[in-house]
Design a protein around this motif. Structure first.
Motif, PDB file in Angstrom:
ATOM      1  N   MET A  71      13.119  -3.994   7.328  1.00 56.26           N
ATOM      2  CA  MET A  71      12.198  -4.169   6.226  1.00 56.26           C
ATOM      3  C   MET A  71      12.366  -3.072   5.172  1.00 56.26           C
ATOM      4  SD  MET A  71      10.516  -6.558   5.619  1.00 56.26           S
ATOM      5  CE  MET A  71      10.061  -8.065   6.115  1.00 56.26           C
ATOM      6  N   PHE A  88       2.270 -18.411   3.316  1.00 58.45           N
ATOM      7  CA  PHE A  88       2.821 -18.734   2.005  1.00 58.45           C
ATOM      8  C   PHE A  88       1.941 -19.778   1.320  1.00 58.45           C
ATOM      9  CE2 PHE A  88       6.890 -17.969   4.520  1.00 58.45           C
ATOM     10  CZ  PHE A  88       6.897 -16.623   4.211  1.00 58.45           C
ATOM     11  N   ALA A 136       8.293 -13.492   3.583  1.00 55.44           N
ATOM     12  CA  ALA A 136       9.455 -14.364   3.398  1.00 55.44           C
ATOM     13  C   ALA A 136      10.738 -13.671   3.872  1.00 55.44           C
ATOM     14  CB  ALA A 136       9.585 -14.758   1.934  1.00 55.44           C
ATOM     15  N   ALA A 146      10.989 -11.380   6.049  1.00 53.47           N
ATOM     16  CA  ALA A 146      10.943 -11.250   7.510  1.00 53.47           C
ATOM     17  C   ALA A 146      11.350 -12.552   8.186  1.00 53.47           C
ATOM     18  CB  ALA A 146       9.542 -10.828   7.966  1.00 53.47           C
ATOM     19  N   MET A 147      11.224 -13.683   7.472  1.00 52.29           N
ATOM     20  CA  MET A 147      11.668 -14.951   8.037  1.00 52.29           C
ATOM     21  C   MET A 147      13.164 -15.166   7.829  1.00 52.29           C
ATOM     22  SD  MET A 147       9.006 -16.188   9.377  1.00 52.29           S
ATOM     23  CE  MET A 147       9.927 -17.590   9.951  1.00 52.29           C
ATOM     24  N   GLY A 148      13.812 -14.207   7.225  1.00 48.01           N
ATOM     25  CA  GLY A 148      15.255 -14.330   7.006  1.00 48.01           C
ATOM     26  C   GLY A 148      15.602 -14.964   5.670  1.00 48.01           C
TER      27      GLY A 148
END
Ligand code: ATP
Ligand code: MG
Lengths: 282, 307
Positions: free
Chosen positions: A82, A128, B194, B196-198
Motif C-alpha cells: 500500500m 465502492f 480499489a 487493494a483489490m489489485g
C-alpha cells in the motif's frame, strides 16, 4: 517443499535459545509469510518501523497490538505494498511470502500481483459507489473476468463466506451505501474474499462498529482462518485474546515481543508487554 | 424542589453588548445576500415588462414556431427557432470538443500527474480562462476556419464549426477544473480500497473515482453548457450573425446572444418592436440557463456523494 524445510531449520536454529519457540515448532506450524529486518521510513523521515521480524503462520490469526502510533498499520500495509501509492516512502529488509519464497518487497515484484494474493480490509468500511453485486465482483472484474455464471457463483460464495448472503440475496443490485455499517464491513470482507486470497489483512476492522456487528466479524474471522492466514491490527485487547493464535506487541516502531497469544496474555516474558496488557500503560 | 425564578448570576447573564454585535453582523450579512436576490428579481422584472410590448405585436405562437427571424427586413418575422438552433448547434460542437478533453485532463491531473506536473499545468489552464473571448473569436475567424477550409473547401468564412471548436477549447479549463476538484475530493480510502483489490491506476480512476465523483463531474458539464449558451463574442465574430434555422455546422448562423449584442450595439432603432425583441430573446436565454441550473441542482441531489 525443500525450501520450506530449509527455512524451518534456519528458523529453529535462529530461535533455539528460547524454549517457548520450541513449543511452537513442535506443533508443526507452517510458515506463510515473515518479515525480516524490516525497516520503514515515511517520506517526512519518520522511522516508523525498526528491524521488525514477525512470522505469519498458515491458517492462523496473528494480532498486532500496541499503543497508538507504534507502527501497526504501517506494518500491516507493507504486506500489500500500500505504501507504494505514496511517493517518498522508503523501506528495506524483506517480507517473504511462502511457499514461493519470494520477497514481496522486491522491486521486480509487481505490487498488483501481490495485492491479488494478499487482500485487505480497512478500518472504516469503504465500499465502492456501486451495487452490492458489483462491489463483490470488483476484484474479479479488474482481473478481466466477464463470465456471468462464474461471477454469479463467486459473488454468492464470497457473500456466504462473509455471512452476508442471507441479508442481501434479494437486493444484490442495491447501492452498497444502503447497507448498515456492519453490513458494509462484511461486504468489504466479501469483496476481499471473492478473489481467493491467501492472506487477509485487517486494520482495526471493528473499531467503527457496534458490539453486535463486532461479534459477527470476529466469528467470521475464526471461520475464515480455516481457509486462509490472517493478520489483524486491533486496539481491543479482549479481541486479540479471543480470536488470535499469535500476538505481536509493538512499541515505538519496534517489535517488543511475539508469541502465542495465550502466553502473551498470561505470562509474557517482557515487563513492557505485561504493563501494556494489564493496562498499567498505554 | 426547584426554586421558582432562580436568580441568574452575573457571570451567566446575557451579554448585551455581544448579542447586539452578533445581531448587527447578522443583519449586514442578510442585507448583502438580499442584494443578490433583488438584482435577480430586477432582471426578471425588466425582461418581462420590456418584452410585453413585443408580445403584443408578435404572437407567442409565431415567436415559438416560426423558423424565420428577420427583424431587419421589410417583411419582419420573429421566430426564435433559428437563434435557438444556432445556439444549440454551436454549444453542441463545443461540448463534443470540451467534454472528452476536459474530462481526460481532469482524470490526468487528479489521478496520474505528479504534484510537480499538476502545479505546472493548472496555472496554464487558468491562463486560458483569462483570455478575453474576443481573442478567441478572431482566433476562430482567422486561424481555425481557414485551416478547416483547407480540409473542406466549401466551408464559408462564417460558419458554426470553427467558433464551436474554439468555444470548446475555451470551455476545457472550466470542465477540467471543476471535475478535478470533484475527483480530488474523493477520499483516499476509496482509492486504497480499489488498489487493494489489485486494480490498476486507470481502473481505479475510471471504475471507482469517477463514479464516486459523478455529481461534481455532471456539475462541470452543466457549467460548460451554460458557458456555451451564454458565450457571445466568439459567435458574434466568427459565426456570421445570420439567423438561419439549421443544425448544420458548416453553415453560418446567429445565436441568441449574438443577436442581442448586435441589436444592443445599434443595428435597430431603440423603442421599436425590433428593439423590444432582444428582451424576448433574453427571456428565452434566461429560461435555458435557469433550466440548466435546476438540472444541476437535481443531479446534485440525485448523486450526492456518500463516501
Ligand atoms: N503518512 C505518514 N507520513 C508520516 N508519518 C506517518 C504517516 N503515517 C503514519 N506516520 C507515523 O508513523 C508512525 C506509525 O504510524 P501507524 O499509523 O503505523 O501507527 P498505528 O500503530 O497504526 O497507530 P494507531 O493505533 O493509532 O492506528 C506514527 O508515528 C505516525 O505518526
Ligand atoms: Mg493504525
Amino acid at each position: 517443499m525443500a525450501l520450506l524445510l530449509n527455512f524451518v531449520i534456519v528458523f529453529v536454529k535462529k530461535l533455539n535459545g528460547n524454549p517457548r519457540n520450541k513449543i511452537i515448532m513442535a506443533r508443526k506450524e507452517i510458515l506463510k509469510a515473515e518479515s525480516k529486518n524490516f525497516n520503514f521510513h515515511y517520506a517526512d523521515g519518520t522511522h516508523a518501523l525498526k528491524d521488525i521480524n514477525i512470522p505469519l503462520y498458515e491458517k492462523k490469526i496473528t494480532a498486532l497490538i500496541g499503543p497508538s502510533g507504534c507502527g501497526k498499520s504501517t506494518f500491516l500495509r507493507s504486506f500489500n505494498r500500500m505504501h507504494d501509492l505514496y511517493a517518498g516512502n522508503k523501506y528495506d529488509g524483506e517480507i517473504i511470502l511462502h511457499p514461493d519464497d519470494t520477497n514481496i518487497l522486491d522491486k521486480k515484484v509487481d505490487p498488483i500481483e501481490v495485492r491479488m494474493r494478499i487482500s485487505m480490509v480497512f478500518q472504516k468500511p469503504n465500499p465502492f459507489p456501486k451495487s452490492i453485486y458489483e462491489n463483490v465482483a470488483y476484484g474479479l472484474r479488474v482481473r478481466g473476468e466477464h463470465n456471468k455464471r462464474l461471477l454469479d457463483d463467486k459473488v454468492e460464495e464470497a457473500l456466504k463466506g462473509a455471512s452476508l448472503w442471507n441479508e442481501v440475496k434479494d437486493r444484490l443490485q442495491d447501492l452498497a451505501y444502503n447497507l448498515s455499517g456492519g453490513q458494509q464491513q462484511r461486504l468489504c470482507i466479501a469483496r476481499a474474499l471473492a478473489t481467493d486470497p491467501e492472506i487477509m489483512l485487517f486494520d482495526e476492522p471493528t473499531s467503527a462498529l457496534d458490539p453486535i456487528a463486532t461479534v459477527n466479524i470476529e466469528e467470521l474471522m475464526s471461520e475464515l482462518k480455516k481457509k486462509l492466514t490472517i493478520l489483524i491490527v486491533t486496539h481491543n485487547m479482549q479481541q486479540a485474546a479471543r480470536i488470535s493464535d499469535y500476538t505481536a506487541y509493538m512499541y515505538l516502531g519496534e517489535m517488543i515481543e511475539f508469541d502465542e497469544t495465550d502466553i502473551i496474555f498470561t505470562k509474557p516474558s517482557k515487563k513492557a508487554t505485561e504493563d501494556y496488557i494489564t493496562g498499567k500503560f498505554g | 424542589m426547584a426554586k421558582k425564578n432562580p436568580k441568574i448570576s452575573r457571570a451567566l447573564a446575557k451579554n448585551i453588548r455581544r448579542n447586539f454585535v452578533e445581531r448587527l453582523i447578522e443583519i449586514a450579512l442578510m442585507l448583502s445576500g438580499l442584494i443578490a436576490v433583488l438584482i435577480t428579481f430586477g432582471i426578471v422584472f425588466i425582461l418581462v415588462t420590456e418584452s410585453l410590448p413585443f408580445f403584443e405585436a408578435v404572437s407567442l405562437k409565431e415567436f415559438l414556431t416560426s423558423t424565420v427571424w428577420t427583424p431587419n427586413f421589410e417583411k419582419k418575422n420573429y421566430g426564435i427557432l433559428p437563434l435557438v438552433s444556432g445556439t444549440l448547434t454551436i454549444t453542441g460542437i463545443a461540448l463534443i470538443v470540451a467534454v472528452p478533453l476536459g474530462t481526460i485532463t481532469a482524470v490526468y491531473l487528479s489521478e496520474f500527474a505528479s504534484h510537480k506536473i499538476r502545479e505546472t499545468i493548472k496555472p496554464v489552464l487558468e491562463l486560458l480562462v483569462g483570455v478575453p473571448t474576443v481573442v478567441f473569436g478572431y482566433f476562430a475567424l482567422l486561424l481555425v476556419t481557414p485551416i478547416l477550409q483547407k480540409i473542406y473547401p466549401d466551408l464559408p468564412t462564417f460558419n458554426m464549426l470553427g467558433p464551436g471548436i474554439v468555444m470548446g477549447v475555451m470551455i476545457v479549463p472550466y470542465i477540467a477544473s471543476v471535475a478535478e476538484d470533484a475527483m480530488r475530493a474523493v477520499p483516499m480510502s476509496m482509492r486504497e480500497g480499489a488498489y487493494a483489490m489489485g486494480a490498476t491506476r486507470f481502473q481505479t480512476a475510471v471504475s471507482v473515482v469517477m463514479p464516486a465523483a459523478t455529481s461534481g463531474i455532471v456539475a462541470a458539464y452543466i457549467l460548460a453548457v451554460s458557458r456555451g449558451i451564454g458565450e457571445t463574442m466568439i459567435v458574434a465574430i466568427a459565426a456570421g450573425q445570420q439567423p438561419n434555422f439549421t443544425f448544420n455546422p458548416v453553415e453560418s448562423a446567429a445565436t441568441i446572444t449574438a443577436y442581442i449584442v448586435s441589436v444592443a450595439l445599434g443595428d435597430l432603432e431603440h423603442g421599436g418592436i425590433g428593439y423590444q425583441s432582444i428582451f424576448a430573446a433574453g427571456i428565452v436565454l434566461f429560461i435555458m440557463t435557469l433550466s440548466l441550473n435546476i438540472l444541476g441542482q437535481w443531479t446534485r441531489k440525485k448523486f450526492t456523494e456518500r463516501y
